[in-house]
Design a protein around this motif. Structure first.
Motif, PDB file in Angstrom:
ATOM      1  N   THR A   8       7.826  -6.483  -7.999  1.00 60.33           N
ATOM      2  CA  THR A   8       7.900  -5.317  -8.866  1.00 60.33           C
ATOM      3  C   THR A   8       7.259  -5.648 -10.215  1.00 60.33           C
ATOM      4  OG1 THR A   8      10.065  -5.928  -9.751  1.00 60.33           O
ATOM      5  CG2 THR A   8      10.029  -4.613  -7.721  1.00 60.33           C
ATOM      6  N   GLN A  34       8.000  -0.954  -3.784  1.00 57.02           N
ATOM      7  CA  GLN A  34       8.745  -2.200  -3.964  1.00 57.02           C
ATOM      8  C   GLN A  34      10.164  -1.927  -4.440  1.00 57.02           C
ATOM      9  OE1 GLN A  34       5.785  -1.545  -5.339  1.00 57.02           O
ATOM     10  NE2 GLN A  34       4.330  -3.233  -5.099  1.00 57.02           N
ATOM     11  N   ARG A  35      10.307  -0.931  -5.351  1.00 55.24           N
ATOM     12  CA  ARG A  35      11.632  -0.603  -5.859  1.00 55.24           C
ATOM     13  C   ARG A  35      12.467   0.101  -4.796  1.00 55.24           C
ATOM     14  NH1 ARG A  35      13.958  -2.488 -10.365  1.00 55.24           N
ATOM     15  NH2 ARG A  35      12.024  -2.086 -11.524  1.00 55.24           N
TER      16      ARG A  35
END
Length: 452
Positions: free
Chosen positions: A352, A344-345
């Motif tokens: 996140t 996600q990051r």
């Protein structure tokens, strides 16, 4: 000259008594070559140049407390002294003695500011292919066996062995029949190790045994064959690169490749300090810097030179080390923490950890869609992290599941606790004190919070 005036030298001859025999004729002062080694390093001198400086330069004589007409010593004394100093990891003791005197003189203090960084050290070994490595390891073991147990070689060595191992291995970049020659060298090494009993094996034979384990295996029929990556061949960071240096390894840092070691140097860097002094030096295999940091803190603690602030680069920093340094040594570790490796990051999509609401009092986590976690885990192996897990019955029917987790299991959120649990990192008080707390109607958790 400052050291001689105020400290009367960094070392005394009594500091080296345990490294020299009691009998024999008196030798040179061991404190003198120790000081010359430091000056030699500072001025980048060879052993011959350092010995000549001791004989001719007045500032060297003053630093060593020698008479002006003292002829000095032969340059080979420095080599012999360093060899003696490198045995049994003795090199740290002179540094600790020097730091004690520097600390008493006020040049270095505890709980100041220090910094650490690492650099590469090249091994004094030639780059070898796998075939050259095995051939040279067999030749080195034969050289050693010829002095330790020559009777074992009488029935083993013949004219073909003499041709293969009579001289150091030098092969072209494309040698002929490399696989056949590698199998032949492995067979010879196996026969040699079977003839050498364990109590007669020296360091070269032990290196040959380890090289054989890393590069060969026995199949179900008892046939010796070279290992491949699928056959369990270790990675380059674990493989021995030379039979003469079993500790050296291959390393890659960015675009830099080398064979050898890493040296971690720690020095003071206080703003009001007149000089920066090296407080610790550690030579390690080319592993992660995070593996060297705990040892650095332990040695600085033994020298009573732990810093208050420790400046490092990103290679030394992790969340666990930030917590452990502050908890165990009260050291503030300052450096860049690596960004989260979650997809996600990296992709800048999905939910996140920051999208979840953490309720420490109720010990639960709420996802963006309003679901609350079922489990709150504070396992010692995960310290200092806490984990909150959701149940598959919550995640599977969720329409936003692809933006939350891609695994087959439910979402797990790892985070740092805002406060430590009542039982963590604190010794249990004595029974009498527990009775006192009970009489005051104070719980164990209240006592721990008030004490902190």
């Amino acid at each position: 000259m400052w050291v001689r005036d105020r400290l009367d030298g960094l070392w005394d001859d009594e500091d080296f008594v345990c490294r020299y025999p009691r009998d024999g004729r008196p030798g040179l002062s061991p404190a003198q070559p120790a000081t010359v080694c430091v000056l030699q390093f500072l001025l980048n001198l060879s052993a011959r140049q350092a010995a000549e400086a001791v004989r001719c330069r007045i500032n060297f004589k003053y630093a060593l407390a020698m008479e002006l007409d003292d002829p000095g010593f032969h340059h080979s004394v420095l080599t012999d002294f360093r060899d003696r100093l490198s045995q049994d990891d003795r090199a740290d003791q002179p540094l600790s003695l020097a730091m004690d005197r520097m600390r008493l003189a006020g040049l270095v203090k505890e709980r100041g500011r220090q910094r650490t960084d690492s650099t590469q050290v090249l091994a004094a070994a030639r780059e070898l292919t796998r075939l050259e490595l095995v051939l040279e390891a067999v030749r080195a073991a034969l050289e050693e066996a010829a002095t330790r147990a020559p009777e074992i070689l009488d029935e083993l060595v013949d004219a073909e062995w003499a041709v293969r191992y009579c001289r150091p291995v030098r092969l072209p970049s494309r040698s002929s029949h490399p696989v056949t020659r590698l199998k032949q060298a492995g067979t010879d090494a196996r026969r040699l190790l079977e003839r050498l009993p364990p109590h007669q094996r020296g360091p070269r034979a032990e290196a040959l045994r380890q090289i054989m384990v890393q590069n060969f295996l026995l199949d179900t029929r008892g046939t010796l064959r070279p290992r491949t990556e699928k056959g369990g061949q270790p990675k380059g960071a674990l493989r021995i690169i030379s039979p003469y240096d079993r500790e050296a390894r291959r390393a890659i840092r960015g675009n830099t490749r080398w064979s050898g070691y890493l040296v971690h140097v720690t020095e003071t860097c206080d703003a009001d300090s007149r000089v920066n002094l090296i407080t610790d030096i550690a030579t390690t295999a080319p592993t992660r810097d995070t593996e060297a940091l705990p040892g650095i803190h332990h040695r600085l603690r033994d020298r009573r030179l732990l810093p208050g602030q420790h400046l490092v680069d990103g290679g030394y920093v992790s969340i666990v080390l930030l917590d452990r340094s502050a908890r165990d040594h009260q050291v503030q570790l300052i450096g860049t923490v690596k960004a989260s490796g979650a997809w996600q990051r990296k992709e800048q999509t999905g939910f996140t950890r920051d999208d979840f609401t953490i309720d420490f009092d109720r010990r639960r986590v709420t996802c963006p869609n309003g679901q609350t976690s079922r489990n709150w885990i504070e396992a010692p192996a995960m310290a200092p992290y806490t984990a909150a897990r959701f149940h598959p019955t919550q995640c599977n029917p969720c329409p936003d599941r692809p933006a939350c987790t891609r695994g087959t299991s439910a979402r797990t959120v790892n985070f740092l606790a805002s406060r430590a649990p009542a039982h963590a990192h604190s010794p249990r008080p004595p029974t009498a004190f527990l009775k006192y707390l009970d009489s005051r109607s104070l719980s164990w958790e209240c006592w721990w919070r008030q004490g902190k």
